[in-house]
Design a protein around this motif. Structure first.
Motif, short mmCIF file in Angstrom:
data_model
loop_
_atom_site.label_atom_id
_atom_site.label_comp_id
_atom_site.label_asym_id
_atom_site.label_seq_id
_atom_site.Cartn_x
_atom_site.Cartn_y
_atom_site.Cartn_z
N UNK B 107 0.77 -1.25 0.00
CA UNK B 107 0.00 0.00 0.00
C UNK B 107 0.80 1.30 0.00
N UNK B 108 2.05 1.27 0.44
CA UNK B 108 2.82 2.53 0.41
C UNK B 108 3.63 2.70 -0.88
N UNK B 109 3.51 1.74 -1.79
CA UNK B 109 4.25 1.84 -3.06
C UNK B 109 4.02 3.20 -3.73
N UNK B 128 -4.92 -2.75 -4.24
CA UNK B 128 -4.19 -2.44 -3.01
C UNK B 128 -4.09 -3.71 -2.16
#
Lengths: 361, 361
Positions: B107-109, B128
């Motif tokens: 999710x932080x990509x 996600x």
């Protein structure tokens, strides 16, 4: 020091947005947020983002309990707030009045934010806004260059002071801490450093260890401090004592490569050509296979940013670009030598800081 | 200490991927990467990512000059490398043999990675992947709890030592540095702290300043250190001297709210109910409008992670969840009181560390 002109930056990006028919430019806490809206915030799971709109004023979305902090530390006088129990993405959508067809995302935006925003705007086209903001950030104005010169000077002074006070038996980690301390005592801001001794210096980006400095050790210090968030990035490789013939021979090659790159770097030259100029020197000396990384990278609010000085990057250098010049030769199980300084691009490019690097006896 | 079982984590995620018909799970350097593949790397502009595949072994993509570092500090024995002048996304695609229809992103990509990957897989569905990895991370096993107990103990000891040595005239910044130093000297790992004096304590998340400690000042210390990257998060609010009647009255309410939340927190209870339990106490005492944030958040490799203890989160708490319990009452221009500890969820939940917080005279 001259003031940083945030208003000018925002106006410039707004014009670029119009030109590209983008309705919203979404900027969560990030280096781009710092550049555009002044606040240096960590991104968290609570939605905060600055939004530049094509047809309206920019807005800031943030949790309601953060309102005071947000107006105090950003360029915004007001904040669109959401409460802990609300869906921040619904609050965001309600705050936007225009018809949204195309949304540019700040390139480091977490996938999760994109994914949740897309649910609110399922028909909109989402694009990477990096091509606008990164080019803008790569061109430094005089207020930015002033800061980078100061951080460069403090970095060089800190590294030289650290080298002056080296003692046999100190570990990489101990020297690293000393270097950080020296730089920060000069700049009053955070500093970073990498320290590698002897064969460890042959691994670029290797972590610091408890390896000890010995008589005639090769020591590589790659370090930088900041000035109002603008970084320096300098590498000095030297010998604690007497340099061997092999060290001197390799050092000379790296130094010539560094000089060749400086000569090649100027406004309008494709970035990769600057890499080629240094690589040619090292190739011709027979060390080509030991120069394992690109020549350099842009420098500013990030230690790595545009322009990248690497094969394949044919974009012309622009006046006001600042990039590192860091050729290196890394001979496994022996030593690595890297000479790195920071270059300001112009018709004739120049080093931001110059100093004598021949410190061995 | 027990070893962390990375293999088990990877196998579990792989099973979840199969169940959800996901072909690839993409994990760039992040806390999730640390959780899954051990390496604690900063994300940079050079593509690095671990990829868990439904139909094949996991692979790691990284720049060729980083190969040694990558195998040394991750669970991977081998690396798919790309050279500085190559397109890393083309190398990635060539390394994947299966037919890719559905890709889960950590999710932080950064949006930029998604955007470049999408160009290689224009037909694939991108989702996600947070719903899989975040739930998994929220359930701590015994090796993780062991580390969190150690970081909790070191945090409490460090805060108490800092309070013991307070002197009139010390600034928030000076006390903050002392607290960090105390905790780090106990844990040997990085520590963080927030320190707020008197009316500053009424602004949650406010930055530290040069405000000085005076006789009978209220002081709030919110701090934590780590144990192998597992965080603690503890807040102590006390008085440097004699507590006022108003302080004692408000403190009592916050303490009761904290106790009520602990009693409510247990396996199977919807997370928001724990927030409500504390809020009810504060509402009934007439301070409801001064409790401006959620009750707490999960804790582990991040200071904020699942489960969030907030209105709207109806997900049941799970055995092995660790969450903060941090009710607060913030009276503008006077003081704020927050009492925060870390709770391990079970049939009967318990505080990871208990200690006497009544330190005033």
């Amino acid at each position: 020091m001259k003031s940083l002109n945030f208003e000018e930056r925002e106006n410039k990006l707004k014009k670029d947005i119009e030109k590209n028919d983008i309705d919203l430019f979404i900027i969560p806490p990030s280096v781009d947020f710092l550049y555009m809206f002044k606040g240096a915030f960590q991104i968290s799971e609570r939605l905060v983002c600055g939004i530049i709109q094509k047809d309206d004023d920019s807005i800031l979305i943030a949790p309601s309990f953060e309102k005071k902090r947000m107006t105090k530390f950003t360029t915004f006088d007001d904040v669109v707030t959401w409460k802990e129990e609300e869906d921040p993405y619904a609050v965001l959508r309600d705050a936007i009045s225009c018809n949204v067809k195309k949304i540019a995302m700040e390139p480091t935006t977490p996938f999760e934010i994109y994914s949740r925003l897309k649910k609110k705007y399922p028909e909109a086209e989402f694009i990477d806004g990096g091509f606008l903001i990164r080019k803008m950030r790569s061109i430094k104005d005089s207020a930015e260059i002033e800061r980078m010169e100061i951080s460069g000077e403090n970095t060089v002074k800190g590294i030289l002071k650290t080298i002056e006070n080296l003692e046999e038996g100190l570990t990489e980690l101990e020297i690293l801490k000393r270097a950080q301390k020296e730089m920060t005592s000069l700049s009053g801001e955070p500093s970073w450093a990498l320290v590698q001794i002897d064969e460890n210096s042959a691994m670029p980006h290797g972590p610091p260890s408890n390896k000890k400095l010995q008589k005639n050790s090769v020591i590589l210090i790659d370090a930088g401090t900041m000035c109002e968030y603008y970084f320096a990035d300098i590498t000095v490789t030297t010998v604690f004592g007497k340099a061997s013939e092999e060290f001197l021979k390799v050092y000379d090659v790296v130094e010539q490569a560094n000089d060749a790159a400086l000569l090649k770097s100027k406004t309008g030259v494709p970035a990769e050509q600057v890499d080629f100029a240094a690589r040619e020197v090292i190739d011709n000396a027979g060390y080509g296979k030991y120069f394992t990384h690109r020549l350099g990278h842009g420098l500013g609010l990030e230690v790595h940013e545009n322009p990248y000085i690497v094969k394949g990057n044919k974009d012309p250098l622009l006046s006001g670009n600042v990039h590192t010049n860091e050729p290196g030769i890394y001979i496994p199980n022996k030593f690595g030598i890297r000479i790195e300084d920071d270059i300001l691009v112009n018709k004739t490019s120049k080093r931001l800081v110059s100093f004598d690097r021949h410190i061995w006896s």
